[in-house]
Design an enzyme around this catalytic site. Sequence first.
Site, PDB file in Angstrom:
ATOM      1  N   TYR B  91       0.821  -1.217   0.000  1.00 35.25           N
ATOM      2  CA  TYR B  91       0.000   0.000   0.000  1.00 35.25           C
ATOM      3  C   TYR B  91       0.861   1.278   0.000  1.00 35.25           C
ATOM      4  O   TYR B  91       0.341   2.363   0.225  1.00 35.25           O
ATOM      5  CB  TYR B  91      -0.929   0.010   1.218  1.00 35.25           C
ATOM      6  CG  TYR B  91      -1.986  -1.079   1.203  1.00 35.25           C
ATOM      7  CD1 TYR B  91      -2.970  -1.104   0.216  1.00 35.25           C
ATOM      8  CD2 TYR B  91      -1.994  -2.078   2.165  1.00 35.25           C
ATOM      9  CE1 TYR B  91      -3.934  -2.104   0.205  1.00 35.25           C
ATOM     10  CE2 TYR B  91      -2.960  -3.081   2.157  1.00 35.25           C
ATOM     11  CZ  TYR B  91      -3.924  -3.086   1.172  1.00 35.25           C
ATOM     12  OH  TYR B  91      -4.881  -4.074   1.161  1.00 35.25           O
ATOM     13  N   ASP B 150      -1.211  -9.832   9.461  1.00 38.36           N
ATOM     14  CA  ASP B 150      -0.363 -10.951   9.073  1.00 38.36           C
ATOM     15  C   ASP B 150       1.130 -10.622   9.181  1.00 38.36           C
ATOM     16  O   ASP B 150       1.890 -11.437   9.676  1.00 38.36           O
ATOM     17  CB  ASP B 150      -0.727 -11.444   7.665  1.00 38.36           C
ATOM     18  CG  ASP B 150      -1.956 -12.372   7.698  1.00 38.36           C
ATOM     19  OD1 ASP B 150      -2.394 -12.721   8.816  1.00 38.36           O
ATOM     20  OD2 ASP B 150      -2.460 -12.739   6.630  1.00 38.36           O
ATOM     21  N   HIS B 389       4.337  -6.887  -4.307  1.00 41.86           N
ATOM     22  CA  HIS B 389       3.049  -6.753  -4.975  1.00 41.86           C
ATOM     23  C   HIS B 389       2.329  -5.532  -4.424  1.00 41.86           C
ATOM     24  O   HIS B 389       2.697  -5.017  -3.377  1.00 41.86           O
ATOM     25  CB  HIS B 389       2.208  -8.005  -4.735  1.00 41.86           C
ATOM     26  CG  HIS B 389       2.054  -8.295  -3.278  1.00 41.86           C
ATOM     27  ND1 HIS B 389       2.907  -9.136  -2.584  1.00 41.86           N
ATOM     28  CD2 HIS B 389       1.202  -7.800  -2.357  1.00 41.86           C
ATOM     29  CE1 HIS B 389       2.573  -9.146  -1.311  1.00 41.86           C
ATOM     30  NE2 HIS B 389       1.541  -8.351  -1.143  1.00 41.86           N
ATOM     31  N   TYR B 474     -11.267  -0.890   0.188  1.00 39.23           N
ATOM     32  CA  TYR B 474     -11.253  -0.479   1.600  1.00 39.23           C
ATOM     33  C   TYR B 474     -10.007   0.330   1.894  1.00 39.23           C
ATOM     34  O   TYR B 474      -9.921   1.014   2.905  1.00 39.23           O
ATOM     35  CB  TYR B 474     -11.356  -1.702   2.509  1.00 39.23           C
ATOM     36  CG  TYR B 474     -10.060  -2.296   3.024  1.00 39.23           C
ATOM     37  CD1 TYR B 474      -9.235  -3.066   2.205  1.00 39.23           C
ATOM     38  CD2 TYR B 474      -9.663  -2.103   4.342  1.00 39.23           C
ATOM     39  CE1 TYR B 474      -8.058  -3.619   2.690  1.00 39.23           C
ATOM     40  CE2 TYR B 474      -8.483  -2.652   4.828  1.00 39.23           C
ATOM     41  CZ  TYR B 474      -7.683  -3.405   4.000  1.00 39.23           C
ATOM     42  OH  TYR B 474      -6.514  -3.952   4.486  1.00 39.23           O
ATOM     43  N   ARG B 475      -9.052   0.298   0.981  1.00 41.65           N
ATOM     44  CA  ARG B 475      -7.731   0.878   1.239  1.00 41.65           C
ATOM     45  C   ARG B 475      -6.963   0.703  -0.054  1.00 41.65           C
ATOM     46  O   ARG B 475      -7.252  -0.213  -0.826  1.00 41.65           O
ATOM     47  CB  ARG B 475      -7.117   0.038   2.348  1.00 41.65           C
ATOM     48  CG  ARG B 475      -5.713   0.297   2.757  1.00 41.65           C
ATOM     49  CD  ARG B 475      -5.374  -0.758   3.811  1.00 41.65           C
ATOM     50  NE  ARG B 475      -4.058  -0.584   4.351  1.00 41.65           N
ATOM     51  CZ  ARG B 475      -3.477  -1.447   5.192  1.00 41.65           C
ATOM     52  NH1 ARG B 475      -4.121  -2.516   5.573  1.00 41.65           N
ATOM     53  NH2 ARG B 475      -2.279  -1.230   5.651  1.00 41.65           N
TER      54      ARG B 475
HETATM   55  C1  LIG Z   1       2.393 -10.077   2.377  1.00 43.56           C
HETATM   56  C2  LIG Z   1       1.613  -8.985   3.034  1.00 43.56           C
HETATM   57  C3  LIG Z   1       0.547  -9.291   3.868  1.00 43.56           C
HETATM   58  C4  LIG Z   1      -0.189  -8.283   4.473  1.00 43.56           C
HETATM   59  N1  LIG Z   1      -1.209  -8.637   5.314  1.00 43.56           N
HETATM   60  C5  LIG Z   1      -1.923  -7.669   5.936  1.00 43.56           C
HETATM   61  C6  LIG Z   1      -2.957  -8.001   6.857  1.00 43.56           C
HETATM   62  O1  LIG Z   1      -3.194  -9.172   7.174  1.00 43.56           O
HETATM   63  N2  LIG Z   1      -3.675  -6.992   7.406  1.00 43.56           N
HETATM   64  C7  LIG Z   1      -3.395  -5.696   7.138  1.00 43.56           C
HETATM   65  O2  LIG Z   1      -4.058  -4.824   7.676  1.00 43.56           O
HETATM   66  N3  LIG Z   1      -2.410  -5.364   6.285  1.00 43.56           N
HETATM   67  C8  LIG Z   1      -1.656  -6.297   5.693  1.00 43.56           C
HETATM   68  N4  LIG Z   1      -0.629  -5.934   4.847  1.00 43.56           N
HETATM   69  C9  LIG Z   1      -0.372  -4.510   4.583  1.00 43.56           C
HETATM   70  C10 LIG Z   1       0.661  -3.863   5.539  1.00 43.56           C
HETATM   71  O3  LIG Z   1       1.880  -4.561   5.479  1.00 43.56           O
HETATM   72  C11 LIG Z   1       0.214  -3.793   6.994  1.00 43.56           C
HETATM   73  O4  LIG Z   1      -1.055  -3.199   7.079  1.00 43.56           O
HETATM   74  C12 LIG Z   1       1.165  -3.007   7.894  1.00 43.56           C
HETATM   75  O5  LIG Z   1       0.813  -3.177   9.247  1.00 43.56           O
HETATM   76  C13 LIG Z   1       1.182  -1.507   7.592  1.00 43.56           C
HETATM   77  O6  LIG Z   1       2.397  -0.990   7.935  1.00 43.56           O
HETATM   78  P1  LIG Z   1       2.694  -0.244   9.322  1.00 43.56           P
HETATM   79  O7  LIG Z   1       1.935  -0.878  10.417  1.00 43.56           O
HETATM   80  O8  LIG Z   1       4.167  -0.176   9.446  1.00 43.56           O
HETATM   81  O9  LIG Z   1       2.086   1.211   9.095  1.00 43.56           O
HETATM   82  P2  LIG Z   1       2.791   2.480   8.458  1.00 43.56           P
HETATM   83  O10 LIG Z   1       3.467   2.098   7.205  1.00 43.56           O
HETATM   84  O11 LIG Z   1       3.625   3.156   9.479  1.00 43.56           O
HETATM   85  O12 LIG Z   1       1.538   3.398   8.159  1.00 43.56           O
HETATM   86  C14 LIG Z   1       0.428   2.987   7.433  1.00 43.56           C
HETATM   87  C15 LIG Z   1      -0.357   4.206   6.947  1.00 43.56           C
HETATM   88  O13 LIG Z   1      -0.862   4.983   8.030  1.00 43.56           O
HETATM   89  C16 LIG Z   1      -0.343   6.298   8.038  1.00 43.56           C
HETATM   90  N5  LIG Z   1       0.177   6.571   9.388  1.00 43.56           N
HETATM   91  C17 LIG Z   1       1.099   5.784  10.009  1.00 43.56           C
HETATM   92  N6  LIG Z   1       1.325   6.235  11.238  1.00 43.56           N
HETATM   93  C18 LIG Z   1       0.556   7.322  11.416  1.00 43.56           C
HETATM   94  C19 LIG Z   1       0.384   8.200  12.513  1.00 43.56           C
HETATM   95  N7  LIG Z   1       1.047   8.007  13.655  1.00 43.56           N
HETATM   96  N8  LIG Z   1      -0.469   9.227  12.373  1.00 43.56           N
HETATM   97  C20 LIG Z   1      -1.148   9.403  11.213  1.00 43.56           C
HETATM   98  N9  LIG Z   1      -1.019   8.589  10.140  1.00 43.56           N
HETATM   99  C21 LIG Z   1      -0.169   7.547  10.234  1.00 43.56           C
HETATM  100  C22 LIG Z   1       0.787   6.302   7.037  1.00 43.56           C
HETATM  101  O14 LIG Z   1       0.865   7.517   6.376  1.00 43.56           O
HETATM  102  C23 LIG Z   1       0.430   5.174   6.110  1.00 43.56           C
HETATM  103  O15 LIG Z   1      -0.412   5.649   5.094  1.00 43.56           O
HETATM  104  C24 LIG Z   1       0.128  -6.931   4.225  1.00 43.56           C
HETATM  105  C25 LIG Z   1       1.186  -6.631   3.374  1.00 43.56           C
HETATM  106  C26 LIG Z   1       1.932  -7.638   2.797  1.00 43.56           C
HETATM  107  C27 LIG Z   1       3.072  -7.261   1.919  1.00 43.56           C
END
Ligand SMILES: Cc1cc2nc3c(=O)[nH]c(=O)nc-3n(C[C@H](O)[C@H](O)[C@H](O)COP(=O)(O)OP(=O)(O)OC[C@H]3O[C@@H](n4cnc5c(N)ncnc54)[C@H](O)[C@@H]3O)c2cc1C
Lengths: 114, 529
Positions: B91, B150, B389, B474-475
């Site tokens: 994403y 995940d 991906h 949804y996203r």
């Molecule tokens: C193989 C694979 C499987 C995945 N499976 C899942 C799954 O099961 N469920 C799922 O939900 N996702 C999944 N994802 C997507 C993603 O990897 C996760 O959602 C992951 O937790 C998001 O990264 P993060 O928690 O580091 O958030 P970040 O990368 O830090 O942030 C995510 C978003 O929120 C915003 N943001 C972050 N922190 C803040 C803040 N403090 N204040 C305001 N805005 C903020 C950022 O701008 C960004 O747009 C998957 C991805 C891959 C590659």
Amino acid sequence: MKNARVGLLLALSLMITAPAFAAPDQDQIEKGHKVYDKWCFPCHGTGLGKPGTDSLAARGQKPAVLEERTDLTVPAIKTFVRHGVLFMPMFRKTEVSDADLDAIAAYLTRNNKP
Amino acid sequence: MRLPPGVSSADFADAIKQFQDAVGKEWVFTSDEDVDLYRDSYSPFWHEDEEPIPSAAVAPDGVEQVQAVVKIANKYKIPLWTISTGKNLGYGGSAPLLGSSVVLDLKRMDRILEVNDKNHYALVEPGVSYFDLYRYIQDNNLKVWIDPADPGWGSLIGNAVDRGGGRTPMRDHFDAHCGMEVVLPNGEVMRTGMGALPGSKTWQQYRYGFGPYVNGMFSQSNLGIVTKMGFWLFPEPEAYLTGTVSVPKRDDLGPLVAGLAYLMNSSIVLGTTSVASPLNFLRGDAELAALRAKPGGPSTQELEHYLQEKNMGYWSIELPFYGPAKVVAAQWEYAKEKFSGIEGATFKEGTLHRFPVDPKELPQFQNSVAVGIPSLSVFGVGGTRSEGHVWFSPIVPMTGEAVLEAQQVFADAYKEMGMSIGPLFFLGPASNYPRCFLVLFGFPIEHDVEKNKKNRENFKRLIKVAAEHGWGEYRTHTAFMETVMDTYSFNNHALRRFHETVKDALDPNGILSPGKCGIWPKSMRKASA
Ligand SMILES: Cc1cc2nc3c(=O)[nH]c(=O)nc-3n(C[C@H](O)[C@H](O)[C@H](O)COP(=O)(O)OP(=O)(O)OC[C@H]3O[C@@H](n4cnc5c(N)ncnc54)[C@H](O)[C@@H]3O)c2cc1C
């Protein structure tokens, strides 16, 4: 997590005050092991569901587990961690600092033949 | 050095110096070598000028430092893109939407402020990952579960504000939160819900506080920087049981999903499950391939017969149950009763696991995330040679008819785009969110400009096809946020215009995450088409 980090610092400082007969880089190797367990093991470890190990195994790499390798070089390890490869992303310095990376490299090359 | 849009090099140099004073020199990254680490490893723009690479990154450690950074950014009108752990792979990763933004990296703010296993909640900072919180709970022998996404290296906050999902009863992560602390675009700190009451004793117990409930405005948004967030946790259950229901005919999907919806909406099944068909994993089977190669393809009867011969149902659902051992056994009994109205339905009971789990049992879990144990095993999902991906992730109704329609519509769309389903993978329809299905398609990313260009076009096409059928994402990845927001267009884009009004009022300098979800500050807004 800060608490863990403080714990680690404590452990390290205790080691520093210990008699200095350990090999000079033993601390570094142990630190590397800890950082590796946090950031690398979930993909490169042993057991089911370790996608980095699975990928290396599928490529025919033997051994497929990084910790068992004796052929990795320090520059290669650093390049992979800072550039990523396939679905392994690169790591930022707020995740794995340069000092952490030195330690990982020391750990993964600990069994290399000189 | 790259410069943020509209910022002079002298101003940028001043700002960088002030950022350094605010957070410490070593926590402001400006060299290409360091800043490149913030690129999206799964970028659909590899080797293209369009790739949004940041100009710098700043990593504060504490809310006061975040405030200081925001004030400096306002002074020089520098766009900041916030990340918590920056693992938003699929994403957008840790990269901004707008090239040459400064990434505000909150990874260093990783304190676990409280975990309560009597009223079952946690209060954390943005840099706390699922792995961190899990370890803390284990080390302190607390009787609560987390609900990881995940990928276990993501953050509770980053994931929840992007409205991510998991697998246990607390799987809707934004819904599971209670109370926020937010730094607003003017640098002021605000607490929401009961946190607005000084000395409040219930910040993590009662969500709403008093007056309009604003928390949703900080999810998928560019109106604030969340610096603390509370989460409700699931009390460690006594047991976990799964039971698989299989049905023989294609047309059984309707009653199967209706049964699932009933069980979920009655809180008898509370967890992520998905509709599966052996036809998916038997893709390599020669007999099936022969059937598929027939002119006009196989008839439904032929497929049903083929599966019957193999002693397999056409569809199956693995139901997860969490709770006391007696209760989960009774829930499974009830579910069987419910589905026994479908002729030929068969039932298979999984192992009952008790908690805390014996580490020896761990390998039996296909996915430990379903029992609250973070992992990175999901990264195998694209195959061993995957270069990453982007996710196409529409929401469809939780009905059998909708699933069949979606299957047909997307299969036709792929065919039309000249794409084979081969290199793609298709997950779900899954119940990560209540009352609906999430369908996930992984679009492969390659380090090949032409292929990525084509994939981006196809991705946009799918967004439109979905919207034409009443299904919205949804996203989405930063590359497609504008396109997705375009589809949420009821009454001449009233929703986007509302967001823009709020954006202009709260963030007149347009410094926070410009372009997030198609919402641009006034100065950067294109004349609306
Ligand atoms: C193989 C694979 C499987 C995945 N499976 C899942 C799954 O099961 N469920 C799922 O939900 N996702 C999944 N994802 C997507 C993603 O990897 C996760 O959602 C992951 O937790 C998001 O990264 P993060 O928690 O580091 O958030 P970040 O990368 O830090 O942030 C995510 C978003 O929120 C915003 N943001 C972050 N922190 C803040 C803040 N403090 N204040 C305001 N805005 C903020 C950022 O701008 C960004 O747009 C998957 C991805 C891959 C590659």
